[in-house]
Design a protein around this motif. Structure first.
Motif, short mmCIF file in Angstrom:
data_model
loop_
_atom_site.label_atom_id
_atom_site.label_comp_id
_atom_site.label_asym_id
_atom_site.label_seq_id
_atom_site.Cartn_x
_atom_site.Cartn_y
_atom_site.Cartn_z
N GLU A 130 4.43 15.02 -14.62
CA GLU A 130 4.84 13.61 -14.51
C GLU A 130 4.99 13.20 -13.05
O GLU A 130 4.50 12.15 -12.64
CB GLU A 130 6.18 13.36 -15.23
N MET A 131 5.64 14.08 -12.26
CA MET A 131 5.84 13.75 -10.85
C MET A 131 4.51 13.71 -10.10
O MET A 131 4.29 12.88 -9.23
CB MET A 131 6.77 14.77 -10.17
N ARG A 132 3.61 14.61 -10.49
CA ARG A 132 2.29 14.60 -9.84
C ARG A 132 1.55 13.29 -10.15
O ARG A 132 0.85 12.74 -9.31
CB ARG A 132 1.47 15.82 -10.29
N GLU A 133 1.74 12.80 -11.38
CA GLU A 133 1.11 11.53 -11.76
C GLU A 133 1.69 10.37 -10.97
O GLU A 133 0.96 9.47 -10.54
CB GLU A 133 1.33 11.28 -13.26
N VAL A 134 3.02 10.38 -10.77
CA VAL A 134 3.67 9.32 -9.99
C VAL A 134 3.07 9.30 -8.57
O VAL A 134 2.73 8.26 -8.04
CB VAL A 134 5.20 9.55 -9.93
N LEU A 135 2.93 10.50 -7.99
CA LEU A 135 2.36 10.59 -6.64
C LEU A 135 0.93 10.06 -6.63
O LEU A 135 0.53 9.32 -5.72
CB LEU A 135 2.39 12.04 -6.14
N GLN A 136 0.13 10.44 -7.64
CA GLN A 136 -1.26 9.98 -7.68
C GLN A 136 -1.34 8.46 -7.76
O GLN A 136 -2.17 7.84 -7.12
CB GLN A 136 -2.02 10.62 -8.87
N SER A 137 -0.44 7.86 -8.56
CA SER A 137 -0.51 6.40 -8.67
C SER A 137 -0.03 5.74 -7.37
O SER A 137 -0.52 4.69 -6.98
CB SER A 137 0.25 5.88 -9.90
N GLN A 138 0.90 6.41 -6.66
CA GLN A 138 1.32 5.86 -5.36
C GLN A 138 0.16 5.95 -4.35
O GLN A 138 -0.06 5.04 -3.56
CB GLN A 138 2.55 6.61 -4.84
N LYS A 139 -0.59 7.04 -4.44
CA LYS A 139 -1.73 7.20 -3.54
C LYS A 139 -2.81 6.15 -3.85
O LYS A 139 -3.43 5.58 -2.95
CB LYS A 139 -2.30 8.62 -3.72
N GLN A 140 -2.98 5.88 -5.13
CA GLN A 140 -3.95 4.86 -5.56
C GLN A 140 -3.55 3.48 -5.03
O GLN A 140 -4.38 2.73 -4.51
CB GLN A 140 -3.98 4.81 -7.10
N GLU A 141 -2.28 3.19 -5.16
CA GLU A 141 -1.75 1.91 -4.67
C GLU A 141 -1.96 1.82 -3.15
O GLU A 141 -2.34 0.77 -2.62
CB GLU A 141 -0.26 1.82 -5.01
N ALA A 142 -1.74 2.94 -2.46
CA ALA A 142 -1.94 2.97 -1.00
C ALA A 142 -3.39 2.67 -0.67
O ALA A 142 -3.68 1.89 0.25
CB ALA A 142 -1.53 4.33 -0.45
N ASN A 143 -4.33 3.25 -1.43
CA ASN A 143 -5.75 3.00 -1.15
C ASN A 143 -6.13 1.54 -1.41
O ASN A 143 -6.98 0.98 -0.71
CB ASN A 143 -6.64 3.95 -1.97
N THR A 144 -5.49 0.92 -2.40
CA THR A 144 -5.74 -0.51 -2.68
C THR A 144 -5.33 -1.34 -1.46
O THR A 144 -6.07 -2.21 -1.00
CB THR A 144 -4.92 -0.97 -3.91
N GLU A 145 -4.14 -1.04 -0.91
CA GLU A 145 -3.64 -1.78 0.26
C GLU A 145 -4.47 -1.45 1.51
O GLU A 145 -4.72 -2.31 2.34
CB GLU A 145 -2.16 -1.46 0.51
N PHE A 146 -4.89 -0.18 1.61
CA PHE A 146 -5.68 0.26 2.76
C PHE A 146 -7.01 -0.49 2.80
O PHE A 146 -7.47 -0.91 3.87
CB PHE A 146 -5.93 1.77 2.68
#
Length: 518
Positions: free
Chosen positions: A174-190
């Motif tokens: 679950e925590m790994r998934e949270v991190l992955q979605s945060q990374k995805q959100e970061a790439n959207t903003e990037f």
């Protein structure tokens, strides 16, 4: 049910009954024996989680018992307990792969701490990692939403990679998934950040722009070149920052890491553009002007990176440094690698040695083509693991170890990273449209504008115009660009493969590292 089975071997076990009771109250099953022979038989016939082993016993010593236990089961953790503090005994015990070392008299909490380190280590580290990331999650979220500049973006990406590597210790999907979605959100903003700022960075009069491919050599390599100390500029093709972090400890065994920075790859994040820009110290549009015969566009016949040495020569001349004695070596197969190992001492005569090493790029392309590599490098974690295994046994590392005792400088960098693609986007183009999955150029390209970064005038992106009315488009985040014909076949074939050429933190924010011999 007991937390674990402990075998405690000591010829004075009677005097340790209170310790035994203490551990049993903590939930451990403690079996006791008084000599090494019995201990070896017990380990052979029973499942044991940890052995506590006295060093001085009559009959057979603790070290001899340790050796025999390891022959029966090499994985079993053994804690040596001894009155003897001599250094050579400790060295012998550590050399024989003990897990821990306690000096008599031991108190119960010492033993308990040692057991916890051994048995509960994974669980405790996992819990601590999850808690620490949860505390950092909010800070990363705030950083993402505070309109970061290019330095702050590099910092955000480094932090995300740090947590991605830390999460390998976590047992919580679950925590790994949270991190992955945060990374995805970061790439959207990037992607939005690059769309707003990229063209401005390429303006020669830009007051503030990051170090990018075309000024990497001038700003991050040349300042370290000095007469009398050979500098090795090693460019490993397609090495992401997380892959660098995976091989960093191997370098650190042999070299002292002085600076670890990141810089930005130009677009397209593809070898023929970003690497030629590093070699020439020019943007692709200027390389084409200066070297019209050598520059090749995607749809031209012939190799696209055949003139790197000539480009380096030209760059040194432009920077008034053609007094530098330099060598250029390109490794594209194992045979080239062996030649590098054999020839490395001769390179010490030069001021600067440029080594271009193609492996990671070949690995990512082979992974797309070969089923067995898709299994071995199924995700980022296993992709890092393969990179580490390759580097440890590579001719490149062998060659560097051969000169590690010499006074040398090393600058290690890459030309671009890669991203695992998951989201297909449809693009329609004419016959001249290029086949790349993360960027395309051509005339009359038809695409959904919000799915790509488009330059109708390629010069704005520092790129040549291959044909009249050509435009360039770059895929965002984890997207890949597919034609409508045979659409489903290509989507299934390329989904989850590592590709490069587009706009993502993984492709654009890449390592440049300064090291010296220890």
């Amino acid at each position: 049910m007991a937390l674990a089975t402990i075998l405690w071997v000591d010829d004075e076990i009677e005097s340790l009954q209170s310790q035994k009771l203490f551990l049993e109250n903590k939930g451990y099953d403690v079996q006791t024996l008084t000599n090494g022979f019995e201990a070896i038989d017990f380990v052979r016939d029973n499942a044991v989680d940890v052995v506590l082993l006295d060093e001085t016993m009559p009959g057979i010593t603790g070290l001899e018992t340790l050796q025999k236990i390891k022959e029966v089961n090499s994985q079993i953790p053994v804690v040596m307990i001894t009155k003897n503090e001599t250094e050579n005994l400790m060295d012998d015990a550590i050399g024989s792969q003990i897990t821990d070392y306690l000096i008599k008299p031991v108190n119960p909490n010492q033993v308990l701490l040692s057991l916890k380190k051994i048995i509960d280590n994974k669980r405790l580290v996992s819990e601590k990692t999850n808690t620490a990331y949860q505390q950092q999650f909010r800070n990363l979220f705030m950083a993402l939403n505070s309109n970061p500049d290019y330095n702050e973006w590099m910092d955000i990406y480094k932090k995300l990679v740090y947590w991605e590597l830390e999460m390998e210790k976590s047992e919580s999907p679950e925590m790994r998934e949270v991190l992955q979605s945060q990374k995805q959100e970061a790439n959207t903003e990037f992607f939005k950040f690059i769309s707003r700022n990229y063209a401005g960075w390429l303006n020669p009069k830009a007051p503030d722009a990051p170090v990018m491919s075309h000024d990497l050599f001038k700003r991050k390599v040349l300042p370290h070149v000095e007469k009398g100390t050979p500098t090795f500029f090693i460019l490993i093709d397609n090495l992401r920052y997380d892959q660098w972090k995976t091989i960093q400890p191997i370098f650190a065994e042999t070299f002292r890491i002085l600076e670890e920075e990141t810089f930005y790859s130009i677009l397209p994040t593809a070898t023929q553009y970003s690497r030629n820009a590093i070699c020439a110290g020019l943007l692709p549009v200027d390389i084409e002007k200066k070297y019209p015969v050598q520059w090749k566009n995607d749809d031209d016949e012939g190799g696209k990176n055949l003139f790197e040495e000539e480009f380096f020569k030209g760059q040194l001349k432009r920077l008034n440094r053609d007094d530098i004695k330099f060598s250029y070596t390109k490794v594209v197969n194992h045979n080239d690698g062996q030649q590098l190992v054999n020839n490395i001492h001769n390179l010490l005569r030069n001021d600067l040695n440029i080594i271009i090493y193609n492996f990671v790029d070949m690995l990512s392309h082979a992974r797309t083509e070969m089923e067995v590599l898709k299994e071995l490098a199924a995700d980022e974690r296993s992709y890092r693991s393969i990179t580490k295994s390759w580097f440890e046994h590579s001719p490149l590392y062998q060659a560097l170890k051969k000169i590690a005792d010499k006074k040398i400088n090393i600058v290690l960098a890459t030309d671009h990273g890669s991203v695992r693609v998951k989201t297909p986007y449809k693009v329609i183009g004419d016959k001249q449209t290029t086949a790349n999955l993360r960027y395309k150029h051509g005339r009359n390209l038809n695409y959904e504008p919000k799915e790509v970064l488009a330059f109708r005038n390629p010069h704005e992106a520092g790129l040549p115009v291959p044909n009249v009315n050509s435009s360039f488009i770059f895929a965002k985040e984890d997207g890949f660009l597919c034609y409508p014909n045979n659409y489903n076949y290509y989507v299934n074939y390329y989904k989850n493969t590592f590709q490069h050429g587009g706009v993502s933190m993984e492709e654009m924010i890449i390592p440049v590292v300064k090291m010296i011999s220890k």
